[in-house]
Design a protein around this motif. Structure first.
Motif, PDB file in Angstrom:
ATOM      1  N   ASP A 165       0.757  -0.902  -0.033  1.00 38.46           N
ATOM      2  CA  ASP A 165      -0.221   0.011   0.088  1.00 38.46           C
ATOM      3  C   ASP A 165       0.821   1.075   0.083  1.00 38.46           C
ATOM      4  O   ASP A 165       2.091   1.073   0.274  1.00 38.46           O
ATOM      5  CB  ASP A 165      -0.948   0.075   1.397  1.00 38.46           C
ATOM      6  CG  ASP A 165      -1.929   1.218   1.241  1.00 38.46           C
ATOM      7  OD1 ASP A 165      -2.568   1.500   0.056  1.00 38.46           O
ATOM      8  OD2 ASP A 165      -2.253   1.460   2.219  1.00 38.46           O
ATOM      9  N   ASN A 198      -5.846   2.338  -3.189  1.00 37.49           N
ATOM     10  CA  ASN A 198      -7.360   2.821  -3.677  1.00 37.49           C
ATOM     11  C   ASN A 198      -7.832   3.912  -3.998  1.00 37.49           C
ATOM     12  O   ASN A 198      -8.928   4.188  -4.624  1.00 37.49           O
ATOM     13  CB  ASN A 198      -8.158   2.439  -2.264  1.00 37.49           C
ATOM     14  CG  ASN A 198      -8.614   0.964  -2.394  1.00 37.49           C
ATOM     15  OD1 ASN A 198      -8.516   0.037  -2.959  1.00 37.49           O
ATOM     16  ND2 ASN A 198      -9.584   0.604  -1.206  1.00 37.49           N
ATOM     17  N   SER A 238      -6.817   1.685  -7.856  1.00 34.77           N
ATOM     18  CA  SER A 238      -8.145   0.945  -8.237  1.00 34.77           C
ATOM     19  C   SER A 238      -8.733   1.504  -9.395  1.00 34.77           C
ATOM     20  O   SER A 238      -9.564   0.628  -9.958  1.00 34.77           O
ATOM     21  CB  SER A 238      -9.257   1.434  -6.934  1.00 34.77           C
ATOM     22  OG  SER A 238      -9.292   2.933  -6.814  1.00 34.77           O
ATOM     23  N   ASN A 280     -13.990   1.952  -5.040  1.00 35.00           N
ATOM     24  CA  ASN A 280     -13.354   1.341  -3.628  1.00 35.00           C
ATOM     25  C   ASN A 280     -14.282   1.780  -2.599  1.00 35.00           C
ATOM     26  O   ASN A 280     -15.050   2.718  -2.858  1.00 35.00           O
ATOM     27  CB  ASN A 280     -11.919   1.920  -3.571  1.00 35.00           C
ATOM     28  CG  ASN A 280     -12.048   3.291  -3.163  1.00 35.00           C
ATOM     29  OD1 ASN A 280     -12.162   4.056  -3.777  1.00 35.00           O
ATOM     30  ND2 ASN A 280     -11.985   3.782  -1.907  1.00 35.00           N
ATOM     31  N   ASP A 336     -13.868   2.864   0.375  1.00 34.41           N
ATOM     32  CA  ASP A 336     -13.187   3.599   1.522  1.00 34.41           C
ATOM     33  C   ASP A 336     -14.322   4.743   1.864  1.00 34.41           C
ATOM     34  O   ASP A 336     -14.751   5.690   1.108  1.00 34.41           O
ATOM     35  CB  ASP A 336     -11.874   4.466   1.292  1.00 34.41           C
ATOM     36  CG  ASP A 336     -11.118   3.182   1.165  1.00 34.41           C
ATOM     37  OD1 ASP A 336     -11.303   2.113   1.061  1.00 34.41           O
ATOM     38  OD2 ASP A 336      -9.945   3.662   0.869  1.00 34.41           O
ATOM     39  N   LYS A 348      -9.839  -2.576  -3.115  1.00 35.86           N
ATOM     40  CA  LYS A 348      -9.643  -3.388  -1.772  1.00 35.86           C
ATOM     41  C   LYS A 348     -10.799  -3.085  -0.823  1.00 35.86           C
ATOM     42  O   LYS A 348     -11.113  -1.964  -0.795  1.00 35.86           O
ATOM     43  CB  LYS A 348      -8.151  -2.872  -1.038  1.00 35.86           C
ATOM     44  CG  LYS A 348      -6.930  -3.383  -1.743  1.00 35.86           C
ATOM     45  CD  LYS A 348      -5.645  -2.690  -1.082  1.00 35.86           C
ATOM     46  CE  LYS A 348      -5.601  -1.096  -1.158  1.00 35.86           C
ATOM     47  NZ  LYS A 348      -4.410  -0.778  -0.428  1.00 35.86           N
ATOM     48  N   PRO A 349     -11.407  -3.960  -0.035  1.00 35.80           N
ATOM     49  CA  PRO A 349     -10.611  -5.139   0.246  1.00 35.80           C
ATOM     50  C   PRO A 349     -11.145  -6.480  -0.782  1.00 35.80           C
ATOM     51  O   PRO A 349     -11.010  -7.605  -0.569  1.00 35.80           O
ATOM     52  CB  PRO A 349     -11.384  -5.519   1.668  1.00 35.80           C
ATOM     53  CG  PRO A 349     -12.667  -4.848   1.352  1.00 35.80           C
ATOM     54  CD  PRO A 349     -12.401  -3.573   0.844  1.00 35.80           C
ATOM     55  N   ASP A 351      -9.025  -3.705   7.712  1.00 38.02           N
ATOM     56  CA  ASP A 351     -10.136  -3.759   7.032  1.00 38.02           C
ATOM     57  C   ASP A 351      -9.871  -3.931   5.473  1.00 38.02           C
ATOM     58  O   ASP A 351     -10.812  -4.500   4.675  1.00 38.02           O
ATOM     59  CB  ASP A 351     -11.214  -2.774   7.440  1.00 38.02           C
ATOM     60  CG  ASP A 351     -10.599  -1.518   7.139  1.00 38.02           C
ATOM     61  OD1 ASP A 351      -9.456  -1.248   6.922  1.00 38.02           O
ATOM     62  OD2 ASP A 351     -11.715  -0.446   7.231  1.00 38.02           O
ATOM     63  N   THR A 352      -8.881  -3.375   4.840  1.00 35.41           N
ATOM     64  CA  THR A 352      -8.549  -3.305   3.469  1.00 35.41           C
ATOM     65  C   THR A 352      -7.474  -4.070   2.975  1.00 35.41           C
ATOM     66  O   THR A 352      -7.677  -5.031   2.176  1.00 35.41           O
ATOM     67  CB  THR A 352      -8.751  -1.921   2.987  1.00 35.41           C
ATOM     68  OG1 THR A 352      -7.580  -1.157   3.451  1.00 35.41           O
ATOM     69  CG2 THR A 352      -9.889  -1.099   3.063  1.00 35.41           C
ATOM     70  N   ASP A 353      -6.009  -3.862   3.402  1.00 32.34           N
ATOM     71  CA  ASP A 353      -5.136  -4.294   2.954  1.00 32.34           C
ATOM     72  C   ASP A 353      -4.896  -5.835   3.394  1.00 32.34           C
ATOM     73  O   ASP A 353      -4.540  -6.771   2.477  1.00 32.34           O
ATOM     74  CB  ASP A 353      -3.660  -3.666   3.524  1.00 32.34           C
ATOM     75  CG  ASP A 353      -4.043  -2.051   3.168  1.00 32.34           C
ATOM     76  OD1 ASP A 353      -4.244  -1.786   1.954  1.00 32.34           O
ATOM     77  OD2 ASP A 353      -3.576  -1.221   4.058  1.00 32.34           O
ATOM     78  N   SER A 385      -7.853  -7.980   1.935  1.00 30.06           N
ATOM     79  CA  SER A 385      -7.977  -8.418   0.651  1.00 30.06           C
ATOM     80  C   SER A 385      -6.632  -9.322   0.410  1.00 30.06           C
ATOM     81  O   SER A 385      -6.791 -10.321  -0.263  1.00 30.06           O
ATOM     82  CB  SER A 385      -7.669  -7.054  -0.116  1.00 30.06           C
ATOM     83  OG  SER A 385      -6.554  -6.401   0.184  1.00 30.06           O
TER      84      SER A 385
END
Length: 266
Positions: free
Chosen positions: A9, A43, A71, A145, A147, A180-181, A208-210, A213
């Motif tokens: 990331d 993202n 993304s 994404n 987010d 992501k995710p 929660d994302t990196d 996923s």
């Protein structure tokens, strides 16, 4: 050649609020010295890889355009695989519109195949209203994404996920999130490198994302504590990263064997 491939990331790992995270330059230099394949993932769909390269250069990081995966690029590749030469109504910035153009898409507000929502600092009520009406008329709903917020020096900003929730509430149609995710973004990044999941490590600052996923895509995962997640917040999730480090600097000197002796595995 290293036996590992790295996906990392950007914000919270390599840079933080437009400043270099100490050790990030040494980490990337070590990957290049060892001919280790890597991609920097984000993202954020606002910027093109060229824009992001310039931004990273200002912090002291030299990352080639072809080593940056956004993304927006993942979304364009996904749509090309689904409906080559299709059309889309886009809410977003140059990173997204450029990626879609390069994938052969026509951007239009007249009977598009898709409504594609990305991130922008100038969300327009008029554009959101148009998106709602096009989705009601049958356009498929895609978002780059999920987010909900993005960072700024003044505090949180509403991001793609928040606007997607507004459109979903108005239309009753859930978007398909590509970034992501969704492990789709990891897999598309791996394909662009010609790499395989079993030999790849995902480094991120968010559980929660990196990490999510990465696990979903079958990768090894490293959580660094220079961004969003903390040791305490990481404990609340039902899954664990392979390794937790204070910073990317802790990988310098061990990128070829990050899980060897002395590694604090979770």
């Amino acid at each position: 050649m290293s036996r590992w491939t790295y996906l990392t990331d950007m914000d919270g790992v390599l840079v933080h609020e437009e400043h270099l995270v100490p050790g990030a330059d040494e980490f990337l230099a070590e990957l290049r010295a060892n001919d280790t394949p890597f991609l920097v993932l984000t993202n954020n769909s606002i910027y093109t890889p060229r824009d992001l390269r310039a931004r990273l250069l200002r912090t002291g990081l030299d990352v080639p355009e072809e080593r940056i995966w956004t993304s927006a690029l993942a979304t364009a590749k996904f749509l090309h695989s689904q409906r080559p030469g299709g059309s889309a109504f886009v809410i977003g910035e140059a990173g997204l519109t450029t990626a879609l153009h390069e994938a052969g898409y026509v951007l239009t507000d007249r009977d598009p195949d898709y409504v594609v929502l990305g991130e922008t600092r100038t969300y327009s009520f008029t554009a959101i209203t148009r998106a709602i009406r096009l989705i009601e008329a049958g356009a498929k709903f895609i978002a780059t994404n999920p987010d909900a917020t993005g960072p700024s020096l003044e505090g949180s900003l509403p991001a793609t996920g928040s606007i997607a929730a507004l459109i979903e509430r108005a239309t009753g149609r859930q978007p398909y999130f590509v970034g992501k995710p969704n492990p789709l973004m990891m897999r598309s990044a791996l394909r662009s490198l010609g790499a395989h999941s079993e030999g790849t490590i995902m480094i991120g600052d968010r559980m929660d994302t990196d990490v999510h996923s990465g696990i979903e895509a079958g990768l090894q995962t490293i959580l660094v504590l220079t961004g969003i997640s903390t040791k305490e917040s990481a404990e609340r999730y039902p899954y664990r990263p392979t390794l937790v480090l204070d910073s990317i600097a802790d990988l310098v000197g061990r990128t070829q064997d990050p899980f060897g002796d002395g590694a604090v595995l979770t």
